[in-house]
Design an enzyme around this catalytic site. Structure first.
Site, mmCIF file in Angstrom:
data_model
loop_
_atom_site.group_PDB
_atom_site.id
_atom_site.type_symbol
_atom_site.label_atom_id
_atom_site.label_comp_id
_atom_site.label_asym_id
_atom_site.label_seq_id
_atom_site.Cartn_x
_atom_site.Cartn_y
_atom_site.Cartn_z
ATOM 1 N N HIS A 158 17.324 93.767 46.546
ATOM 2 C CA HIS A 158 17.291 94.563 47.766
ATOM 3 C C HIS A 158 18.716 94.759 48.253
ATOM 4 C CE1 HIS A 158 16.357 96.049 51.735
ATOM 5 N NE2 HIS A 158 15.091 96.140 51.395
ATOM 6 N N ARG B 125 17.920 101.690 57.051
ATOM 7 C CA ARG B 125 18.502 102.868 56.407
ATOM 8 C C ARG B 125 17.584 104.064 56.558
ATOM 9 N NH1 ARG B 125 18.603 101.684 51.073
ATOM 10 N NH2 ARG B 125 17.358 99.833 51.534
#
Lengths: 619, 255
Positions: A257, A273
């Protein structure tokens, strides 16, 4: 010896395990869920971001449908997934989301009118229609064509797990918590249940069932740096592998990740994000817009993690006492947004970093996050190799994710696979009676008893915690984000040495009363190292790059030679390496291999007419 | 940095007939950004491999690691040693059954709580896979989520004056919060009278002494005081109704 008989033994009581148990209960069958922790503490609860389903309610999701979800999933998997499974999944996901709403999930809803959203740090306006107001909304996640990720603020996994366990309580499904399955009971053809160890008393128990389910989650804790919880040591995969009959599918497909915080590797959600957060380097400059002009920060996880690692190797990392890292910037999203939609991120930063994400940057770097590989099953969730054994969720290689899982597809998989596999198990239970052979049960128990006695009286001088740390170092440093032959070769050899040292483990504690934590760790370790060897050997043998598996010495995706799924077996107790076999990833090729549209790599095309015979569909 | 921390840790193994409850001292050099998660693991891996404690997510999400830290219930994983004095006393949570050292059995307690309050949406409807979801206002969804954030760590129960007096039966703030979560959820068809049956008594909301140890210690900062207030008001009305029913002939009460 405490012995429990039931219809279905569910090993694991996270989202997938409980959803299967619910399906069995609704059909009138009895289950017992075994869990190493109270069920609501399962790692499912840690998923913050959301669950993908193509409801298409919000304006940015308009026109979404299972076809698009299917296509995104196949692309995301780098054509490594089973396309029948992906199709089944994409079609069932909207129903599963609505069912969870019916059971009580407070999904975030469409709010009519103007709203602001951020992409790549810039503000944009969107207008939600009054007509869809109050329907389940979605947010943007990496690798998807539409906004498709349903969520409850950033506690989606938590609300899903609590609501699922509410159903378990309502239906009276039994959960035995603090119980760890230590081996499968089988006669070479059928699975009869498990030998388990009570983590309150340390005593062995037997659970016998007509069907057995493995839903123990992933094995991230094999790696030194992982976003996974403490308990994700891969017990389900290990006990399946230890039978010698059941393969681990694609063990080398390990996802990293992009945004684990430094130093504790606690995950901050992709929602950061998705909602417009940006990644920055030592100069506080963005870089994803240079490497991936189209998707930027929202390319799929494998791609973003690789560019981050690449950028740090170029000397652009921020130096720290814990090694170089990068920055995640969500300051421009504002206090209101951060304090509601990204509340857990706010809490994590304040509590674990002593930082205020509203005014300060967040230190991040990629960490191991998800195991795409797992107990290989067919599309019904039935494990290869033993009748009556099933697997679902992250523990399984169903195989929805191929070589890379999209954000929001794992929570969705737990609930959707739980629903589908649950129904298949019910079908199996309806037509099935078991013969439990006492000799087989006794042998299985006495094998575990002997392992325990051997460890307690071993007098060996190898320390379980040191060996575990050594394994974590090898995987992290040599079987990580970028891989190459020399490192992998060396990693396999080092892991073999560690595996050998496991035989000389000795306990420093002499306490035989209760579930001595050192003994528990020592009992688990050999299975963990076997899994680690499957990962390393699988990665060494696969001489191509696909999804999360990135070989520096073989940067191209090689569909000609490697459009296949690894099946790793541990055939004999005395073996020191897994045996690798291969199969085609999919029987159906609704979507022939093509380009993903991000993370550009050279592709060596397959000549197999069965796979490429169809004309590629255009979307 | 540079502090040497002294940990005084409660030890008792109920499975071992020879075990005697005691406090054991451990010493650790403090490091940067040290949490109790880091410290306890270091102690177990390097000093005493038998030390029992629980961690799962180590990120303040799962609720496994609640314990008394210098007398105050809190999650060990998000407690930084730099916020503590050099002398740190760790005890298991009270009320809950001890498994060993710092481990307590919250699983059994919370399962019983969930059964007792009927912690699920009570509805006469059945799920139709073809149907669209029922609409809900987003503000209401967020209001429900606010209360749904309870992680069942047990801090509010351990900090509760009443629960410490009657550990067997008192429901505790976690149960009251759960009931309010379903009260405000329009999908749940239960009426106040039905909640009254569960919580309208001395083991329930009327037994609450209003000391608010729960509100002070909730590691998720759930506004528990507000929920206790609301529940007490609603159940107060129900009680008055019950009283009238008892006093007046049934027929004369319109509904």
């Amino acid at each position: 010896m405490d012995t429990f008989y039931t219809d279905l033994v569910c090993v694991g009581a996270g989202l997938a395990g409980e959803r299967v148990a619910i399906a069995a209960a609704v059909a009138g069958f009895e289950s017992i869920c075994l869990s190493v922790v109270p069920p609501r503490r399962s790692h499912s609860s840690a998923a913050q971001g959301g669950m993908q389903a193509s409801l298409g309610n919000c304006c940015m999701g308009q026109g979404d449908c299972p076809d698009l979800h299917f296509a995104d999933t196949v692309k995301g998997s780098d054509w490594g997934c089973d396309q029948e499974v992906a199709r089944l999944f994409a079609q069932t996901a909207p129903v599963a989301v609505r069912e969870m709403a019916f059971w009580g999930i407070p999904w975030n809803r469409v709010v009519a009118g103007k709203g602001v959203y951020y992409k790549a740090g810039k503000a944009f306006e969107k207008i939600e229609s009054a007509e869809r107001a109050g329907a389940i909304t979605a947010r943007d996640f990496g690798g998807t064509a539409k906004w498709r990720t349903c969520y409850t603020s950033d506690g989606t996994g938590h609300t899903l797990l609590y609501t699922m366990d509410n159903e378990v309580v309502r239906l009276g499904v039994k959960v035995h918590d603090r119980v760890e399955a230590v081996s499968l009971i089988h006669d070479g053809g059928s699975c009869m249940g498990v030998v388990a160890r009570c983590l309150k008393t340390g005593k062995l128990r037997v659970y016998l069932g007509k069907a057995t389910l493995i839903a123990t989650g992933g094995y991230g804790k094999l790696y030194r740096e992982s976003t996974n919880a403490v308990i994700n040591w891969g017990d389900g995969a290990a006990i399946a592998l230890n039978t010698g009959l059941i393969p681990i599918g694609n063990p080398e497909a390990v996802q990293f990740h992009p945004t684990g915080i430094v130093p504790t590797n606690i995950l901050v959600t992709e929602g950061c994000r998705g909602d417009g957060g940006t990644l920055k380097d030592v100069d506080e400059e963005r870089f994803m817009n240079i490497y991936e002009p189209a998707k930027q920060e929202l390319a799929s996880r494998d791609v973003v993690s690789r560019w981050m690692t690449h950028h740090m190797r170029m000397g652009k990392g921020v130096p720290s006492a814990y090694g170089p890292h990068l920055w995640l910037d969500i300051r421009h999203l504002g206090a209101q947004h951060i304090k509601t939609k990204l509340r857990e991120v706010d809490e994590i930063c304040r509590e674990f970093l002593d930082r205020d994400p509203i005014t300060q940057l967040i230190p991040v770097r990629p960490a191991q996050h998800y195991s795409m590989g797992g107990v290989r099953t067919d599309k019904d969730g039935a494990a290869y190799g033993l009748r009556g054994l099933y697997a679902a969720g992250e523990a399984a290689c169903w195989d929805l994710h191929g070589f890379n899982r999209l954000g929001g597809n794992s929570l969705a998989e737990t609930v959707v696979a739980g629903r589908i596999v649950g129904e298949k198990i019910v079908e199996f239970l309806k037509g099935h009676e078991s013969d439990f052979k006492t000799s087989v049960v006794r042998q299985a128990v006495s094998r575990e008893q002997k392992r325990i006695e051997a460890l307690i009286g071993s007098g060996g001088n190898e320390n379980v915690y040191e060996l575990r740390a050594a394994m974590g170092d090898v995987l992290m440093d040599q079987v990580g984000i970028f891989r190459n032959h020399a490192d992998l070769r060396d990693a396999v050899e080092k892991l073999q040495v560690i595996y050998d040292r496991c035989r000389k483990m000795g306990l420093r504690s002499s306490c035989v009363h209760g579930a001595n934590p050192e003994l528990s760790a020592a009992l688990r370790l050999p299975g963990m190292v076997r899994l680690a060897l499957c990962i390393a050997q699988g990665a060494l043998t696969r001489t191509e790059s696909r999804g999360a598996h990135a070989r520096e010495d073989y940067p191209e995706r090689n569909d000609r030679d490697w459009l296949k799924r690894t099946l790793a077996f541990w055939k004999n107790e005395d073996d020191v390496l897994p045996v690798l076999e291969y199969e085609k990833p999919s029987k159906v090729w609704e979507m022939p291999p093509g380009e993903r549209g991000y993370g550009a790599t050279k592709i060596i095309c397959t000549l197999d007419p069965e796979i490429c015979g169809l004309k590629p569909e255009t979307n | 940095m540079g502090r040497t921390l002294k940990f005084n840790i409660f030890r008792f193994n109920p499975e071992d007939p020879a075990s005697v409850a005691r406090m054991d001292p451990f010493y650790l050099e403090e490091t940067e950004a040290m949490t109790l998660f880091i410290a306890l693991n270091l102690i177990r891996e390097n000093q005493d491999p038998t030390l029992m404690f629980d961690f799962m997510c180590r990120a303040g999400i799962c609720g496994s690691c609640a314990m008394l830290i210098n007398g105050r219930p809190d999650l060990a994983c998000h407690t930084k040693t730099k916020d503590l004095p050099g002398d740190i006393t760790l005890l298991p949570l009270p009320i809950f059954k001890l498994i060993g050292d710092l481990c307590v059995d919250t699983g059994t307690w919370f399962r019983a709580m969930n059964e007792r309050v009927g912690s699920w949406v009570h509805t006469s409807k059945t799920f139709d896979p073809q149907e669209e979801e029922e609409r809900m206002d987003n503000a209401l969804a967020e209001q429900i989520y606010e209360l749904e954030r309870c992680i069942e760590c047990g801090c509010c129960v351990a900090a509760c004056g009443k629960a410490n007096m009657v550990p067997e039966n008192f429901m505790g703030a976690t149960a009251f919060n759960r009931i309010v979560r379903f009260m405000i959820d329009p999908r749940d068809e239960r009426k106040n009278d039905e909640y009254f049956e569960v919580v309208g008594n001395e083991d329930g909301i009327f037994g609450c002494l209003g000391l608010l140890g729960c509100e002070d210690t909730c590691p998720k900062n759930i506004p528990l005081q507000d929920q206790l207030g609301m529940l007490r008001r609603k159940m107060g009305f129900s009680q008055v109704k019950h009283l009238f029913r008892a006093l007046l002939p049934a027929k004369r009460i319109a509904k």
